[in-house]
Every structure is written in structure tokens, then in C-alpha cells.
Write a protein that holds these residues in place. Structure first.
Motif, PDB file in Angstrom:
ATOM      1  N   UNK A 195     -11.237   7.976  -8.649  1.00  0.00           N
ATOM      2  CA  UNK A 195     -10.544   7.921  -7.364  1.00  0.00           C
ATOM      3  C   UNK A 195     -10.826   6.629  -6.620  1.00  0.00           C
ATOM      4  N   UNK A 196     -11.931   5.937  -6.997  1.00  0.00           N
ATOM      5  CA  UNK A 196     -12.238   4.658  -6.366  1.00  0.00           C
ATOM      6  C   UNK A 196     -11.409   3.515  -6.948  1.00  0.00           C
ATOM      7  N   UNK A 197     -10.746   3.781  -8.052  1.00  0.00           N
ATOM      8  CA  UNK A 197      -9.942   2.745  -8.689  1.00  0.00           C
ATOM      9  C   UNK A 197      -8.727   2.463  -7.808  1.00  0.00           C
ATOM     10  N   UNK A 214      -5.835   4.750  -5.806  1.00  0.00           N
ATOM     11  CA  UNK A 214      -5.715   4.775  -4.342  1.00  0.00           C
ATOM     12  C   UNK A 214      -4.386   4.198  -3.872  1.00  0.00           C
ATOM     13  N   UNK A 215      -3.884   3.208  -4.606  1.00  0.00           N
ATOM     14  CA  UNK A 215      -2.630   2.547  -4.209  1.00  0.00           C
ATOM     15  C   UNK A 215      -1.613   2.681  -5.344  1.00  0.00           C
ATOM     16  N   UNK A 216      -1.438   3.914  -5.788  1.00  0.00           N
ATOM     17  CA  UNK A 216      -0.597   4.155  -6.965  1.00  0.00           C
ATOM     18  C   UNK A 216       0.837   3.671  -6.764  1.00  0.00           C
ATOM     19  N   UNK A 247     -12.364  -7.147  -8.322  1.00  0.00           N
ATOM     20  CA  UNK A 247     -12.581  -6.902  -6.898  1.00  0.00           C
ATOM     21  C   UNK A 247     -11.909  -5.591  -6.496  1.00  0.00           C
ATOM     22  N   UNK A 248     -12.373  -4.486  -7.045  1.00  0.00           N
ATOM     23  CA  UNK A 248     -11.694  -3.206  -6.770  1.00  0.00           C
ATOM     24  C   UNK A 248     -11.774  -2.770  -5.314  1.00  0.00           C
ATOM     25  N   UNK A 249     -12.739  -3.302  -4.553  1.00  0.00           N
ATOM     26  CA  UNK A 249     -12.875  -2.894  -3.151  1.00  0.00           C
ATOM     27  C   UNK A 249     -12.115  -3.799  -2.196  1.00  0.00           C
ATOM     28  N   UNK A 250     -11.349  -4.753  -2.718  1.00  0.00           N
ATOM     29  CA  UNK A 250     -10.606  -5.676  -1.855  1.00  0.00           C
ATOM     30  C   UNK A 250      -9.675  -4.893  -0.924  1.00  0.00           C
ATOM     31  N   UNK A 305      -0.678  -2.823   0.369  1.00  0.00           N
ATOM     32  CA  UNK A 305      -0.513  -1.764  -0.641  1.00  0.00           C
ATOM     33  C   UNK A 305      -0.382  -0.383  -0.008  1.00  0.00           C
ATOM     34  N   UNK A 306      -0.227  -0.345   1.313  1.00  0.00           N
ATOM     35  CA  UNK A 306      -0.132   0.934   2.041  1.00  0.00           C
ATOM     36  C   UNK A 306       1.318   1.219   2.402  1.00  0.00           C
ATOM     37  N   UNK A 307       1.888   2.296   1.894  1.00  0.00           N
ATOM     38  CA  UNK A 307       3.301   2.585   2.189  1.00  0.00           C
ATOM     39  C   UNK A 307       3.510   2.967   3.641  1.00  0.00           C
ATOM     40  N   UNK A 308       4.711   2.781   4.159  1.00  0.00           N
ATOM     41  CA  UNK A 308       5.007   3.246   5.521  1.00  0.00           C
ATOM     42  C   UNK A 308       4.809   4.757   5.612  1.00  0.00           C
ATOM     43  N   UNK A 309       4.476   5.201   6.805  1.00  0.00           N
ATOM     44  CA  UNK A 309       4.299   6.643   7.014  1.00  0.00           C
ATOM     45  C   UNK A 309       5.605   7.370   6.682  1.00  0.00           C
TER      46      UNK A 309
END
Length: 331
Positions: free
Chosen positions: A3-5, A9-11, A81-84, A174-178
Motif C-alpha cells: 500500500x506504500x507503493x 496510492x496513485x493508481x 523515490x517512492x515517498x516523493x 497524481x491526485x484526482x479531482x474530488x
């Protein structure tokens, strides 16, 4: 994968076909802080990072070129850099076949909704502010119908509400709109543009060929010996310093802010050159470009782009030459 990958997280981002089409180009990095702004210790400067230097030597510096000397493919960035908190990509529309509609935080909600609802959109996300959006589309069918626009880096809407990025950095959250934002957008009334082609034509038709260009000013490869040059630069910087606009005046747009600073310096420079010309000195366009460049270096905070070259010379020198080439300048 866990789940940390970031691929989990940004599938939506990593599985997106448009993103995968860009993934193999070595033009990926992260946008990060390069330390305190020398002119304002309370702020930090964000810029694309030289990822090769960071990953291989643990050096933190700005990206100074747009290839594998500084940048990597997306999979290497993700693995190492998986935590970027973001990914940054240098988009080249003509090479990549894609463009990005950058919707600013102050864009009226109804206009933003219409742009988000455009058909044939390949990818959408919210920007780093959480209030703007990035929309990725294929190049429109009418892209080559506007050759002047096709050669631009950015096409801006007149109010600054949104712009089309063609040759430019894009910082992906990488975060989709709500979901409710997209629901309102798709359920809203028809807007000004029914297709991406309509939007592109609206902005592209206003693109103009500059009346003069930086290439018209031959600066040579080395700074000329200009009698009194150091004094002129000091006088120019001192006289212009109180008249500079801030980066906030341009909504964080470094390019527009820097050209404004150059315009202010140029106006002040001309005043001092008149004084020197009154005693028989003359200054070529090359002399003026170098003087303006030297003044600009003293007041414009360095950023990664300044390490690039345009027309065979440093970026800021080329911007100074572009300012000199214009019959008049607006600061």
C-alpha cells in the motif's frame, strides 16, 4: 507491491494511458525546495530538481538541462523515490503528442467546470494548491492550423484563468479531482467550448509573431569591454530596485515576472545610457544586452532554467536580448 507503493496510492495516475505514453521519456524529476530565497529569507524557492545528482551523489540542485544528465524515466523516479510528494515532467507537445490545460486557482468555478468537462480528456488531477487543475489531452486536430501558436511554449487566456502548456514543466500531484467536483462539471450546462479544438482555436488565434526577436541581437560569446559598464550596471540596479513588481503580482509565473524585471531595468538602463552618450560614448545593441543581463543577474533569483541556453547563449542573456530587440518595452 504494498500500500506504500505509489503505484497503488496513485493508481489512476500510473495506470493512465497518457501518463504511460510519457513514462519512458527521460524528462521526469520532482519539484522541490532549493533553499531560502536570497531576497526573502522567509520563503523558499521551488524548482525542478537535478534528480541524477540527488540520486547518485546526494546533491541538491536545480535541473540544468532537459535530458538524462539531470532527469530520469518515470519508473526509476517511482522506484527510487517512492515517498516523493509530486512528479515533475518537462512536456514537449510536438514530441509527446499531448498538451496540458493548466487551470489556475482563481479561475471562476463555472469556467473551470467547463474545461474539466471537455470531451476526449485523457487525464485530470488537482494542482498542488488543491484549487486548480491539470487536464491532459491529445493535440487537437487543428493544432497545425495555427503555426505561430504551435511554436509557443504557453498559450494564456487573457485573464490568466487558464493556459495551455506546450513546451513547459508540469508538476503532477497524481491526485484526482474530488468526485463531487467532476460530477458538477459533467452535469453543468454547455460551456463556451464544446471540444478541445474549440478551446485551442480560441487561444491560438491570438498568438502573434513578435515584431522583433532575441535572435536579431548578436551578443557574441563573451562579454564586451564596455567603458563605464560596471558603473552603469550599479546605477541601473540602484535606480530600478524600488520599482520592481513581485512574483505574486504574476501569480507565481516566473517567466512573466522576470520579463517585467528586465523591462524595469531596461527603462532605467536607457536613462543612464543617455547620460553617457551625451559625452560622446556609443552603445551597440550587444552592449546594451550585456549590460541588461549583468544587471538582471544581480536582482533576479537564480533558478534551474537560467542554466539553459537559447540562441547559443545563457537563458537570461537571451531574454535581455529579446528586450533590447523590442522598439519599446513595458515594465
Amino acid at each position: 507491491m504494498t500500500l506504500d507503493d505509489p503505484r497503488i496510492r496513485f493508481a489512476d495516475f500510473y495506470a493512465n494511458p497518457a501518463v504511460r505514453a510519457l513514462a519512458g521519456a527521460a524528462r521526469w524529476t520532482i519539484s522541490g525546495s532549493l533553499g531560502d530565497d536570497p531576497d526573502d529569507p522567509t520563503t523558499t524557492r521551488k524548482a525542478p530538481i537535478d534528480l541524477r545528482a540527488l540520486l547518485d551523489r546526494n546533491w541538491l540542485r536545480g535541473a540544468w538541462t532537459l535530458d538524462e544528465q539531470c532527469l530520469v524515466v518515470l519508473d526509476e523516479l517511482t522506484d527510487r523515490l517512492p515517498a516523493a510528494t509530486n512528479t515533475a515532467f518537462y512536456l514537449r507537445a510536438l514530441t509527446d503528442g499531448l498538451m496540458v490545460i493548466d487551470i489556475e486557482p482563481d479561475c471562476p468555478p463555472e469556467v473551470a467546470a467547463q474545461l474539466l468537462a471537455l470531451p476526449a480528456v485523457l487525464y485530470r488531477e488537482q494542482s498542488m494548491s488543491g484549487l486548480g487543475f491539470h487536464v491532459v489531452t491529445a493535440l487537437p486536430d487543428n493544432f497545425h492550423a495555427f503555426p505561430v501558436a504551435a511554436g509557443k511554449r504557453v498559450l494564456r487566456e487573457e485573464h490568466g484563468w487558464y493556459e495551455i502548456l506546450l513546451d513547459h514543466w508540469v508538476t503532477f500531484t497524481r491526485s484526482p479531482p474530488a468526485p463531487d467536483v467532476l460530477a458538477r462539471a459533467t452535469a453543468g450546462p454547455a460551456g463556451q467550448f464544446s471540444t478541445v479544438e474549440d478551446l485551442y482555436a480560441f487561444l491560438a488565434q491570438n498568438a502573434r509573431i513578435p515584431s522583433a526577436s532575441a535572435a536579431d541581437v548578436d551578443t557574441g560569446v563573451e562579454a564586451p569591454d564596455i567603458p563605464g559598464g560596471a558603473q552603469i550596471v550599479r546605477q541601473t540596479v540602484a535606480g530600478a530596485r524600488r520599482r520592481f513588481k513581485t512574483l505574486d503580482d504574476f501569480d507565481g509565473d516566473h517567466s512573466r515576472h522576470e520579463f517585467s524585471v528586465l523591462g524595469t531595468l531596461h527603462h532605467q538602463l536607457l536613462n543612464h545610457l543617455v547620460e553617457h552618450m551625451s559625452v560622446g560614448r556609443s552603445f551597440s545593441s550587444s552592449d546594451r544586452a550585456w549590460l541588461l543581463f549583468q544587471a538582471a543577474q544581480q536582482v533576479i533569483p537564480p533558478r534551474a532554467k537560467h542554466s539553459e541556453r537559447r540562441n547559443g547563449r545563457p537563458f537570461l542573456l537571451d531574454r535581455a536580448a529579446a528586450m533590447i530587440a523590442q522598439p519599446t518595452s513595458d515594465s
